[in-house]
Design an enzyme around this catalytic site. Structure first.
Site, PDB file in Angstrom:
ATOM      1  N   CYS A 113       0.817  -1.229   0.000  1.00 23.60           N
ATOM      2  CA  CYS A 113       0.000   0.000   0.000  1.00 23.60           C
ATOM      3  C   CYS A 113       0.848   1.275   0.000  1.00 23.60           C
ATOM      4  O   CYS A 113       0.335   2.358  -0.285  1.00 23.60           O
ATOM      5  CB  CYS A 113      -0.958   0.006   1.184  1.00 23.60           C
ATOM      6  N   HIS A 250      -3.393   7.490   2.187  1.00 23.29           N
ATOM      7  CA  HIS A 250      -3.749   6.151   1.682  1.00 23.29           C
ATOM      8  C   HIS A 250      -5.122   5.823   2.247  1.00 23.29           C
ATOM      9  O   HIS A 250      -5.382   6.013   3.439  1.00 23.29           O
ATOM     10  CB  HIS A 250      -2.711   5.135   2.150  1.00 23.29           C
ATOM     11  N   ASN A 280     -10.096  -0.028  -0.122  1.00 28.71           N
ATOM     12  CA  ASN A 280      -8.633   0.087  -0.109  1.00 28.71           C
ATOM     13  C   ASN A 280      -8.094  -0.481  -1.425  1.00 28.71           C
ATOM     14  O   ASN A 280      -8.165  -1.691  -1.645  1.00 28.71           O
ATOM     15  CB  ASN A 280      -8.091  -0.691   1.100  1.00 28.71           C
TER      16      ASN A 280
HETATM   17  N1  ACO Z   1     -18.577  -8.275   9.296  1.00 30.75           N
HETATM   18  C1  ACO Z   1     -19.092  -8.548  10.504  1.00 30.75           C
HETATM   19  N2  ACO Z   1     -18.323  -8.848  11.563  1.00 30.75           N
HETATM   20  C2  ACO Z   1     -17.000  -8.884  11.385  1.00 30.75           C
HETATM   21  C3  ACO Z   1     -16.399  -8.620  10.153  1.00 30.75           C
HETATM   22  C4  ACO Z   1     -17.239  -8.305   9.083  1.00 30.75           C
HETATM   23  N3  ACO Z   1     -16.776  -8.032   7.841  1.00 30.75           N
HETATM   24  N4  ACO Z   1     -15.047  -8.715  10.272  1.00 30.75           N
HETATM   25  C5  ACO Z   1     -14.805  -9.022  11.556  1.00 30.75           C
HETATM   26  N5  ACO Z   1     -15.978  -9.151  12.223  1.00 30.75           N
HETATM   27  C6  ACO Z   1     -16.181  -9.485  13.620  1.00 30.75           C
HETATM   28  C7  ACO Z   1     -15.035 -10.264  14.191  1.00 30.75           C
HETATM   29  O1  ACO Z   1     -15.125 -11.627  13.875  1.00 30.75           O
HETATM   30  C8  ACO Z   1     -15.204  -9.981  15.666  1.00 30.75           C
HETATM   31  O2  ACO Z   1     -16.200 -10.839  16.155  1.00 30.75           O
HETATM   32  P1  ACO Z   1     -16.045 -11.519  17.603  1.00 30.75           P
HETATM   33  O3  ACO Z   1     -15.969 -10.355  18.565  1.00 30.75           O
HETATM   34  O4  ACO Z   1     -17.276 -12.326  17.715  1.00 30.75           O
HETATM   35  O5  ACO Z   1     -14.778 -12.299  17.539  1.00 30.75           O
HETATM   36  C9  ACO Z   1     -15.749  -8.570  15.700  1.00 30.75           C
HETATM   37  O6  ACO Z   1     -16.261  -8.314  14.386  1.00 30.75           O
HETATM   38  C10 ACO Z   1     -14.689  -7.528  16.012  1.00 30.75           C
HETATM   39  O7  ACO Z   1     -13.552  -7.801  15.206  1.00 30.75           O
HETATM   40  P2  ACO Z   1     -12.246  -6.967  15.320  1.00 30.75           P
HETATM   41  O8  ACO Z   1     -11.208  -7.556  14.426  1.00 30.75           O
HETATM   42  O9  ACO Z   1     -11.918  -6.773  16.768  1.00 30.75           O
HETATM   43  O10 ACO Z   1     -12.754  -5.598  14.724  1.00 30.75           O
HETATM   44  P3  ACO Z   1     -11.984  -4.243  14.674  1.00 30.75           P
HETATM   45  O11 ACO Z   1     -12.718  -3.227  15.422  1.00 30.75           O
HETATM   46  O12 ACO Z   1     -10.519  -4.402  14.956  1.00 30.75           O
HETATM   47  O13 ACO Z   1     -12.130  -3.879  13.140  1.00 30.75           O
HETATM   48  C11 ACO Z   1     -10.843  -3.899  11.137  1.00 30.75           C
HETATM   49  C12 ACO Z   1     -11.556  -4.739  12.166  1.00 30.75           C
HETATM   50  C13 ACO Z   1     -11.836  -3.026  10.417  1.00 30.75           C
HETATM   51  C14 ACO Z   1     -10.170  -4.826  10.119  1.00 30.75           C
HETATM   52  C15 ACO Z   1      -9.796  -3.023  11.850  1.00 30.75           C
HETATM   53  O14 ACO Z   1      -8.989  -3.793  12.697  1.00 30.75           O
HETATM   54  C16 ACO Z   1      -8.926  -2.307  10.875  1.00 30.75           C
HETATM   55  O15 ACO Z   1      -9.364  -1.423  10.178  1.00 30.75           O
HETATM   56  N6  ACO Z   1      -7.627  -2.629  10.808  1.00 30.75           N
HETATM   57  C17 ACO Z   1      -6.757  -2.040   9.859  1.00 30.75           C
HETATM   58  C18 ACO Z   1      -6.718  -2.934   8.716  1.00 30.75           C
HETATM   59  C19 ACO Z   1      -6.510  -2.257   7.409  1.00 30.75           C
HETATM   60  O16 ACO Z   1      -6.916  -1.153   7.151  1.00 30.75           O
HETATM   61  N7  ACO Z   1      -5.859  -2.986   6.542  1.00 30.75           N
HETATM   62  C20 ACO Z   1      -5.693  -2.556   5.230  1.00 30.75           C
HETATM   63  C21 ACO Z   1      -4.427  -3.032   4.715  1.00 30.75           C
HETATM   64  S1  ACO Z   1      -3.109  -2.184   5.428  1.00 30.75           S
HETATM   65  C22 ACO Z   1      -3.213  -0.699   4.958  1.00 30.75           C
HETATM   66  O17 ACO Z   1      -3.590  -0.441   3.843  1.00 30.75           O
HETATM   67  C23 ACO Z   1      -2.922   0.263   5.913  1.00 30.75           C
END
Ligand code: ACO
Length: 323
Positions: A113, A250, A280
């Site tokens: 990215c 980004h 993304n």
């Molecule tokens: N739909 C519904 N529920 C979901 C989904 C979904 N798509 N994905 C995860 N969940 C659930 C999980 O299973 C979890 O359930 P549980 O509590 O029963 O186990 C719950 O939602 C919470 O999951 P978390 O992973 O704790 O959610 P979080 O608040 O951390 O959000 C996310 C997840 C959006 C991926 C966040 O961590 C994030 O944005 N991270 C950065 C990742 C990113 O942007 N990556 C891109 C590539 S890198 C870059 O470009 C920078």
């Protein structure tokens, strides 16, 4: 003083749109969850047989046309991608040929990215050293091909697209201020290799594999590292947050983007947002956002634009330019 000036940008998004509601039909997710956690409402998906090079070429042609130059003037083409057409040759070679560019050098950079910022940094150094006079940099991705469409924690986050920019070595001053790339800062820390990676590859498994991510780990590093490196870039350019007209981050997740803007003391209305409609698009996200803000008249000549990105590795960087 010689500077690398961005003289034209172009972008391309595949026609097919996949909404959150479409996704909710195939994985256990919902529009509310995706919008609430990421700000994403939809993403574009490349058609069957539509390759990263096809997206890259379309964006490149638009950038060259916006720059008002001939392809014959380009002496460098750098394509940032982590989803190349083939293991080799570089996808840049195919784009170079299809663009009708038969001179200069063309190669890929792979910084996930952060690829566009890395390509910008390399092109800037080529231009400042005199090794090239006009460079085309492209960020192009087909992440739809490396997503695990059964993994709701990752498949909702990404989309396909391409963006490009033409840089020209110029001595350009507007109202007493130099125009062009004013500073670029890059970092990486390979100790986080496993936080965001693809579980395949030529050497490790002879498969292309799927994207895997520790979401919370990525989130934490993204906010801290991007705010820090953007601060470094501003300092290197001798600028304060109040000098920044537009933040073009980004586009990974609206929550990450808002957190960084807050840390940088930049009001949300100065941030260009496309993640809601593009999701993304990895190395393509910054040039896609630049094109939108240029075409709708937000980014104007003389404006100071701050860009920042982080990707798997981790690798991260920031650039400041006066348009
Ligand atoms: N739909 C519904 N529920 C979901 C989904 C979904 N798509 N994905 C995860 N969940 C659930 C999980 O299973 C979890 O359930 P549980 O509590 O029963 O186990 C719950 O939602 C919470 O999951 P978390 O992973 O704790 O959610 P979080 O608040 O951390 O959000 C996310 C997840 C959006 C991926 C966040 O961590 C994030 O944005 N991270 C950065 C990742 C990113 O942007 N990556 C891109 C590539 S890198 C870059 O470009 C920078």
């Amino acid at each position: 003083m010689l500077r690398s000036r961005i003289i034209g940008c172009g972008a391309y998004l595949p026609e097919k749109v996949l909404t959150n509601d479409d996704l909710a039909k195939t994985v256990d997710t919902s529009n509310d969850w995706i919008v609430g956690r990421t700000g994403i409402t939809q993403r574009h998906i490349a058609a069957d047989g539509q390759l990263t090079s096809d997206l890259a070429l379309a964006a490149a042609e638009r950038a060259v046309s916006a720059a008002g130059i001939s392809v014959d003037e380009l002496d460098l083409l750098i394509l940032a991608t982590s989803t190349p057409d083939n293991t080799f040759p570089a996808t840049a070679a195919k784009v170079q040929a299809r663009l009708g560019m038969h001179q200069g050098a063309a190669f890929d950079v792979q910084a996930v990215c952060a690829g566009f910022i890395c390509a910008l940094s390399v092109a800037d150094k080529f231009l400042l050293s005199g090794q090239a006079k006009k460079a085309l940099i492209i960020g192009a991705e087909t992440y739809s091909r490396i997503l695990d469409w059964n993994d709701r924690t990752t498949c909702v986050l990404f989309g396909d697209g391409a963006g490009a920019a033409v840089l020209s070595a110029e001595n350009s001053v507007e109202n007493g201020a130099e125009r062009g790339i004013l500073a670029v800062k890059l970092h990486s820390d390979g100790r986080h290799y496993d936080a965001l990676y693809v579980d395949g590859g030529v050497s490790s498994s002879q498969t292309s594999g799927h994207l895997r991510m520790q979401g919370k780990e990525v989130y934490r590093h993204a906010v801290v590292n991007l705010a820090a490196v953007a601060g470094e870039a501003m300092e290197a350019a001798g600028l304060a947050p109040s000098d920044i007209d537009w933040l073009v981050p980004h586009q990974a997740n609206l929550r990450i983007m808002n957190a960084i803007a807050r840390r940088l003391d930049l009001p949300p209305e100065k941030m260009v947002v496309t993640v809601d409609r593009h999701a993304n698009t990895s190395s393509a996200s910054i040039p896609l956002a630049l094109v939108e803000a240029i075409e709708d008249g937000r980014i104007k000549s003389g404006d100071v634009v701050l860009m920042e990105a982080i990707g798997g590795g981790f690798v991260w960087g920031s650039a400041v330019a006066r348009w």
